[in-house]
Design a protein around this motif. Structure first.
Motif, PDB file in Angstrom:
ATOM      1  N   VAL A 188      12.761 -15.223 -43.984  1.00  0.00           N
ATOM      2  CA  VAL A 188      13.706 -15.631 -42.942  1.00  0.00           C
ATOM      3  C   VAL A 188      13.132 -15.279 -41.576  1.00  0.00           C
ATOM      4  N   PRO A 189      13.698 -15.850 -40.499  1.00  0.00           N
ATOM      5  CA  PRO A 189      13.257 -15.462 -39.148  1.00  0.00           C
ATOM      6  C   PRO A 189      13.611 -14.016 -38.853  1.00  0.00           C
ATOM      7  N   PHE A 190      13.085 -13.499 -37.746  1.00  0.00           N
ATOM      8  CA  PHE A 190      13.548 -12.206 -37.263  1.00  0.00           C
ATOM      9  C   PHE A 190      15.052 -12.308 -37.010  1.00  0.00           C
ATOM     10  N   PRO A 191      15.808 -11.246 -37.284  1.00  0.00           N
ATOM     11  CA  PRO A 191      17.267 -11.331 -37.213  1.00  0.00           C
ATOM     12  C   PRO A 191      17.817 -11.300 -35.785  1.00  0.00           C
ATOM     13  N   ASN A 192      19.107 -11.617 -35.675  1.00  0.00           N
ATOM     14  CA  ASN A 192      19.799 -11.498 -34.381  1.00  0.00           C
ATOM     15  C   ASN A 192      20.018 -10.045 -34.001  1.00  0.00           C
ATOM     16  N   VAL A 193      20.212  -9.199 -35.029  1.00  0.00           N
ATOM     17  CA  VAL A 193      20.562  -7.802 -34.793  1.00  0.00           C
ATOM     18  C   VAL A 193      20.049  -6.982 -35.971  1.00  0.00           C
ATOM     19  N   ILE A 194      19.732  -5.707 -35.708  1.00  0.00           N
ATOM     20  CA  ILE A 194      19.227  -4.824 -36.761  1.00  0.00           C
ATOM     21  C   ILE A 194      20.142  -3.607 -36.887  1.00  0.00           C
ATOM     22  N   TYR A 195      20.537  -3.345 -38.122  1.00  0.00           N
ATOM     23  CA  TYR A 195      21.389  -2.208 -38.471  1.00  0.00           C
ATOM     24  C   TYR A 195      20.492  -1.155 -39.118  1.00  0.00           C
ATOM     25  N   ASP A 196      20.387   0.006 -38.496  1.00  0.00           N
ATOM     26  CA  ASP A 196      19.480   1.062 -38.924  1.00  0.00           C
ATOM     27  C   ASP A 196      20.110   1.867 -40.064  1.00  0.00           C
ATOM     28  N   ARG A 197      19.485   1.797 -41.254  1.00  0.00           N
ATOM     29  CA  ARG A 197      19.935   2.611 -42.377  1.00  0.00           C
ATOM     30  C   ARG A 197      18.760   3.411 -42.953  1.00  0.00           C
ATOM     31  N   LEU A 198      17.918   3.957 -42.072  1.00  0.00           N
ATOM     32  CA  LEU A 198      16.855   4.851 -42.536  1.00  0.00           C
ATOM     33  C   LEU A 198      17.504   6.057 -43.220  1.00  0.00           C
ATOM     34  N   PRO A 199      16.940   6.533 -44.322  1.00  0.00           N
ATOM     35  CA  PRO A 199      17.654   7.509 -45.146  1.00  0.00           C
ATOM     36  C   PRO A 199      17.624   8.949 -44.657  1.00  0.00           C
ATOM     37  N   ASN A 200      16.662   9.310 -43.815  1.00  0.00           N
ATOM     38  CA  ASN A 200      16.556  10.714 -43.411  1.00  0.00           C
ATOM     39  C   ASN A 200      15.744  10.845 -42.127  1.00  0.00           C
ATOM     40  N   ARG A 201      15.780  12.055 -41.580  1.00  0.00           N
ATOM     41  CA  ARG A 201      15.057  12.316 -40.323  1.00  0.00           C
ATOM     42  C   ARG A 201      13.550  12.190 -40.491  1.00  0.00           C
ATOM     43  N   ARG A 202      13.064  12.520 -41.669  1.00  0.00           N
ATOM     44  CA  ARG A 202      11.614  12.461 -41.897  1.00  0.00           C
ATOM     45  C   ARG A 202      11.113  11.030 -41.724  1.00  0.00           C
ATOM     46  N   SER A 203      11.803  10.062 -42.328  1.00  0.00           N
ATOM     47  CA  SER A 203      11.373   8.665 -42.201  1.00  0.00           C
ATOM     48  C   SER A 203      11.545   8.188 -40.762  1.00  0.00           C
ATOM     49  N   GLU A 204      12.602   8.656 -40.116  1.00  0.00           N
ATOM     50  CA  GLU A 204      12.886   8.225 -38.749  1.00  0.00           C
ATOM     51  C   GLU A 204      11.812   8.694 -37.761  1.00  0.00           C
ATOM     52  N   LYS A 205      11.199   9.846 -38.033  1.00  0.00           N
ATOM     53  CA  LYS A 205      10.237  10.428 -37.090  1.00  0.00           C
ATOM     54  C   LYS A 205       8.815   9.893 -37.253  1.00  0.00           C
ATOM     55  N   ARG A 206       8.590   9.089 -38.283  1.00  0.00           N
ATOM     56  CA  ARG A 206       7.242   8.553 -38.481  1.00  0.00           C
ATOM     57  C   ARG A 206       6.836   7.678 -37.296  1.00  0.00           C
ATOM     58  N   ALA A 207       5.618   7.866 -36.824  1.00  0.00           N
ATOM     59  CA  ALA A 207       5.153   7.148 -35.633  1.00  0.00           C
ATOM     60  C   ALA A 207       5.200   5.638 -35.833  1.00  0.00           C
ATOM     61  N   GLN A 208       4.849   5.173 -37.045  1.00  0.00           N
ATOM     62  CA  GLN A 208       4.835   3.742 -37.299  1.00  0.00           C
ATOM     63  C   GLN A 208       6.244   3.143 -37.198  1.00  0.00           C
ATOM     64  N   ILE A 209       7.235   3.886 -37.671  1.00  0.00           N
ATOM     65  CA  ILE A 209       8.632   3.414 -37.588  1.00  0.00           C
ATOM     66  C   ILE A 209       9.054   3.303 -36.125  1.00  0.00           C
ATOM     67  N   SER A 210       8.699   4.280 -35.320  1.00  0.00           N
ATOM     68  CA  SER A 210       9.047   4.252 -33.893  1.00  0.00           C
ATOM     69  C   SER A 210       8.419   3.043 -33.195  1.00  0.00           C
ATOM     70  N   LYS A 211       7.177   2.727 -33.557  1.00  0.00           N
ATOM     71  CA  LYS A 211       6.501   1.574 -32.950  1.00  0.00           C
ATOM     72  C   LYS A 211       7.197   0.266 -33.324  1.00  0.00           C
ATOM     73  N   ILE A 212       7.622   0.150 -34.588  1.00  0.00           N
ATOM     74  CA  ILE A 212       8.320  -1.061 -35.043  1.00  0.00           C
ATOM     75  C   ILE A 212       9.633  -1.224 -34.288  1.00  0.00           C
ATOM     76  N   LYS A 213      10.388  -0.139 -34.186  1.00  0.00           N
ATOM     77  CA  LYS A 213      11.661  -0.189 -33.449  1.00  0.00           C
ATOM     78  C   LYS A 213      11.436  -0.656 -32.014  1.00  0.00           C
ATOM     79  N   GLU A 214      10.476  -0.017 -31.372  1.00  0.00           N
ATOM     80  CA  GLU A 214      10.219  -0.330 -29.957  1.00  0.00           C
ATOM     81  C   GLU A 214       9.780  -1.780 -29.794  1.00  0.00           C
ATOM     82  N   ARG A 215       8.924  -2.260 -30.684  1.00  0.00           N
ATOM     83  CA  ARG A 215       8.419  -3.624 -30.558  1.00  0.00           C
ATOM     84  C   ARG A 215       9.536  -4.656 -30.769  1.00  0.00           C
TER      85      ARG A 215
END
Length: 456
Positions: A154-181
């Motif tokens: 599918v195309p990129f969505p209209n909106v993104i709902y964040d359901r990352l499971p824990n702080r460890r996954s949230e702090k990963r540098a790659q995840i931060s880059k994806i969010k920012e982009r």
């Protein structure tokens, strides 16, 4: 056009690059149709059969990567473009290679979340970093239907709902880059963007008079003298990890003036509840916190909460934003601590009850509901103003003391769902799931018609 009206979407074979719409909508000036991040030019005509559906020709549906199954959607318009949606991407991690349980133990939760999409009027899918195709602007999303999980591009969505499971996954540098982009380059609203830090929440709420009145005195751990002073003032305190969750690592420290002794109630790693006696506060900390960094702990005023059969009672309240962008209280339950437990968490032996089950009279119950509702709506609005990013849901752990005063114990940006195991709370479970997706309708409309309100 009726605001927030849903329209059944159908795919038709006999036209090319054509959209048929209900004549009441007056869309003859539209020149493009969009789904998620994809759009195409199209010819717009009133539906010849006067049907209240929006019909998309097969070639357009293929170009837009519109899922072939029919479903009701919202429509939005801006600059001669008709938007079908919302297309909601639910971002998480922890995917497995197993088609029946693609997100491991959380697959059941996500399947229940996606099962409400038709009642909301949306297409929703699950994805992680490994499912994004940056080159062609698509995502290999996981959809859930009656027959199970299905992977669709599918195309990129209209909106993104964040359901990352824990702080460890949230702090990963790659995840931060994806969010920012996705937010900065593609201007996609991202809601519930992070786990709350307890001290940060406390300090922000303290800045607003309307919410400060619900806060127990709380400080980062700085010295034994601070704990001694708070014990003298309140009789007992709680020492908690600043970034803790699920009640893990919480200690209740009690000072017995009569015997000049200190007691600590806590849960061992083995799962056993303990109550130990110490002659000095220093001795207590030396024994129980010898392997902990105390700068990562906070000290919170103890509250003399309501009790049932000598067990502490507190309250879990969920608030959600609806498709109009307004806060609602969507769930409310009581939690009774297990025998000897420092918290009311179910994994510590706690019990879930409805408010009708714990209050003796309807008047008492109604008064508690009124106070808790007022407090949680006030706190939700304060957090929305004080914390950066779009917040769509909050779980509050609240207390009511013996004098009837309401207190905030904790606020969680990604609240657990243990209270919904109670058979009488199933409707609350459904409502919280529906509104956690419905808020995307509001964000999608804002991003299309007034993007400056979101991307400031």
């Amino acid at each position: 056009m009726k605001e927030k009206e849903l329209f059944q979407i159908e795919i038709i074979e006999k036209y090319d690059k054509t959209v048929l719409y209900p004549p009441t909508l007056q869309l003859e000036k539209m020149e493009n149709v969009a789904f998620g991040s994809f759009s195409s030019s199209a010819s717009f005509y009133p539906h010849p059969n006067d049907k209240k559906t929006i019909a998309i020709s097969r070639d357009l549906a293929t170009q837009l990567r519109l899922p072939s199954r029919p479903g009701p959607l919202h429509i939005f318009s801006n600059n001669e473009t008709l938007y079908l949606g919302p297309l909601i991407g639910i971002f998480t991690s922890g995917f497995t290679p197993f088609p029946i349980r693609p997100i491991g133990e959380r697959s059941l939760f996500f399947s229940k979340l996606l099962s409400v999409e038709k009642s909301v009027g949306a297409f929703a899918f699950i994805f992680g970093e490994e499912h994004i195709n940056w080159e062609d602007g698509t995502i290999q999303g996981l959809f859930y239907h009656e027959n199970g999980w299905q992977s669709l591009q599918v195309p990129f969505p209209n909106v993104i709902y964040d359901r990352l499971p824990n702080r460890r996954s949230e702090k990963r540098a790659q995840i931060s880059k994806i969010k920012e982009r996705l937010q900065k380059e593609y201007l996609i609203p991202w809601y519930n963007p992070g786990f709350f830090n307890k001290m940060d929440v406390y300090e922000k709420l303290l800045q607003e008079e309307s919410s400060a009145k619900y806060l127990p005195e709380t400080h980062p751990f700085i010295s034994f003298s601070l704990v001694e002073r708070m014990l003298a003032d309140y009789g007992h305190v709680f020492v908690k990890p600043i970034n803790g969750s699920l009640g893990l690592g919480i200690h209740q420290i009690i000072y017995d003036r009569k015997n000049d002794a200190y007691y600590c109630r806590y849960r061992e790693k083995s799962g056993s509840n303990r109550l130990r006696r110490y002659e000095s506060l220093e001795g207590l900390f030396k024994h129980l916190f010898r392997n902990r960094n105390l700068t990562h702990m906070l000290v919170q005023q103890g509250i003399h909460s309501l009790r049932i059969d000598k067990r502490t009672v507190d309250f879990r309240i969920h608030t959600n934003k609806d498709k109009e962008g307004h806060w609602q209280v969507t769930a409310m339950a009581a939690k009774i601590a297990g025998l000897g437990s420092v918290t009311t968490h179910v994994n510590n032996g706690g019990t879930i009850k409805t408010l009708e089950e714990i209050f003796l009279t309807k008047e008492e119950k109604d008064e508690a509901v009124r106070k808790l509702t007022e407090a949680c709506l006030t706190l939700s609005s304060s957090l929305e103003r004080q914390i950066e990013g779009e917040i769509g849901e909050i779980g509050f752990d609240m207390g009511i003391d013996r004098d009837g005063k309401v207190w905030l114990y904790e606020a969680n940006s990604k609240p657990g769902r243990s209270i919904f195991k109670h058979p009488q709370l199933k409707l609350f479970d459904l409502l919280t799931r529906k509104l956690s997706l419905a808020y995307s309708v509001y964000l999608t409309e804002k991003a299309i018609t007034n993007p400056g309100d979101i991307f400031k």
